[in-house]
Design a protein around this motif. Structure first.
Motif, PDB file in Angstrom:
ATOM      1  N   ALA A   1     102.774  18.889 -12.786  1.00 25.16           N
ATOM      2  CA  ALA A   1     102.347  20.263 -14.063  1.00 25.16           C
ATOM      3  C   ALA A   1     101.725  19.036 -14.631  1.00 25.16           C
ATOM      4  CB  ALA A   1     103.097  20.758 -14.763  1.00 25.16           C
TER       5      ALA A   1
ATOM      6  N   ARG B   1      97.535  18.940 -13.552  1.00 24.80           N
ATOM      7  CA  ARG B   1      97.205  19.616 -13.227  1.00 24.80           C
ATOM      8  C   ARG B   1      96.383  20.426 -14.347  1.00 24.80           C
ATOM      9  NH1 ARG B   1     101.026  22.056 -11.023  1.00 24.80           N
ATOM     10  NH2 ARG B   1     101.587  23.949 -13.148  1.00 24.80           N
ATOM     11  N   MET B   2      97.540  20.758 -15.347  1.00 25.21           N
ATOM     12  CA  MET B   2      97.169  21.082 -16.636  1.00 25.21           C
ATOM     13  C   MET B   2      96.175  20.579 -17.722  1.00 25.21           C
ATOM     14  SD  MET B   2     100.650  23.533 -18.161  1.00 25.21           S
ATOM     15  CE  MET B   2     101.491  22.639 -18.409  1.00 25.21           C
TER      16      MET B   2
ATOM     17  N   ALA C   1      93.081  21.010 -16.047  1.00 26.06           N
ATOM     18  CA  ALA C   1      92.285  22.264 -16.350  1.00 26.06           C
ATOM     19  C   ALA C   1      91.952  21.955 -17.448  1.00 26.06           C
ATOM     20  CB  ALA C   1      93.500  23.296 -16.054  1.00 26.06           C
TER      21      ALA C   1
ATOM     22  N   VAL D   1     104.634  26.287 -17.980  1.00 24.02           N
ATOM     23  CA  VAL D   1     103.645  27.092 -18.279  1.00 24.02           C
ATOM     24  C   VAL D   1     103.100  26.633 -19.046  1.00 24.02           C
ATOM     25  CG1 VAL D   1     104.956  29.172 -16.748  1.00 24.02           C
ATOM     26  CG2 VAL D   1     104.915  28.645 -19.703  1.00 24.02           C
ATOM     27  N   GLY D   2     102.560  25.351 -19.754  1.00 18.92           N
ATOM     28  CA  GLY D   2     101.531  25.278 -21.005  1.00 18.92           C
ATOM     29  C   GLY D   2     102.635  23.397 -21.353  1.00 18.92           C
TER      30      GLY D   2
ATOM     31  N   TRP E   1      96.888  23.155 -24.159  1.00 22.67           N
ATOM     32  CA  TRP E   1      97.430  23.808 -22.685  1.00 22.67           C
ATOM     33  C   TRP E   1      98.203  25.121 -22.523  1.00 22.67           C
ATOM     34  CZ3 TRP E   1      92.969  25.261 -20.293  1.00 22.67           C
ATOM     35  CH2 TRP E   1      92.717  25.663 -18.805  1.00 22.67           C
TER      36      TRP E   1
ATOM     37  N   GLU F   1      98.848  28.000 -19.301  1.00 24.62           N
ATOM     38  CA  GLU F   1      98.220  28.858 -18.121  1.00 24.62           C
ATOM     39  C   GLU F   1      98.169  30.523 -18.143  1.00 24.62           C
ATOM     40  OE1 GLU F   1      97.244  27.084 -15.793  1.00 24.62           O
ATOM     41  OE2 GLU F   1      99.033  25.562 -14.276  1.00 24.62           O
TER      42      GLU F   1
ATOM     43  N   ARG G   1      99.404  33.264 -21.035  1.00 17.32           N
ATOM     44  CA  ARG G   1      98.768  33.636 -22.660  1.00 17.32           C
ATOM     45  C   ARG G   1      99.448  35.341 -22.919  1.00 17.32           C
ATOM     46  NH1 ARG G   1      93.407  30.419 -20.223  1.00 17.32           N
ATOM     47  NH2 ARG G   1      94.054  28.752 -20.410  1.00 17.32           N
TER      48      ARG G   1
END
Length: 162
Positions: free
Chosen positions: A15, A18-19, A22, A71-72, A97, A99, A103
């Motif tokens: 994760a 990936r983040m 991004a 998620v972040g 970050w 996702e 947000r």
């Protein structure tokens, strides 16, 4: 279910990669001449953030979980005196970050506040960050949380070498 902030662990590496990738791509999209996107950026972030997470007296890597899913993330470091930047000892918030699906849930605020708390515990008398000039949402978030503008980075491309 509420958002949970916790230190990153080894199982978060996919994760984080990936983040982080991004985030790099987002910045590259803001200004491709200023922000690089290395080859295999996901592996690079997976390696870097994993390495930093194993240095808890110098670096902080936090993740946000929502419904059991990461998620972040937020990455920061305790930094020493920097004569180039005219900074005394400080904490640096390098990455944050969230996702897209998470947000608006307060996740960014929770990550940033947890980072400030952890860097303060490590001895940082202040926390400094940089944000892309075109990232208006991040700038608004940071200002709401008490950061103030102190520097403006400017970039100029040099002529090609002949």
């Amino acid at each position: 279910m509420p958002v949970t902030i916790r230190p990153a662990k080894d199982s978060d590496a996919p994760a984080l990669g990936r983040m982080g990738a991004a985030l790099a791509r987002q910045h590259h999209g803001f200004d491709a001449q200023r922000f690089m996107v290395p080859d295999d950026v996901e592996s690079g972030y997976r390696w870097w953030l994993g390495k930093e997470a194993r240095r808890p007296q110098e670096a902080v890597v936090l993740v946000a979980e929502l419904d059991g899913e990461v998620v972040g993330y937020c990455y920061g470091r305790l930094e020493g005196v920097d004569w180039n930047m005219l900074l005394d000892k400080h904490g640096a918030l390098h990455d944050i970050w969230v996702e897209a699906a998470a947000r608006g849930t307060g996740t960014g605020r929770l990550l940033a506040e947890a980072m400030v708390q952890r860097l303060t515990e490590l001895g940082a008398p202040r926390v400094v960050l940089s944000t892309a000039a075109k990232n208006e949402a991040a700038r608004r978030l940071f200002e709401r949380l008490g950061w103030r503008p102190t520097m403006v980075e400017m970039t100029r491309e040099t002529p090609p070498r002949s």
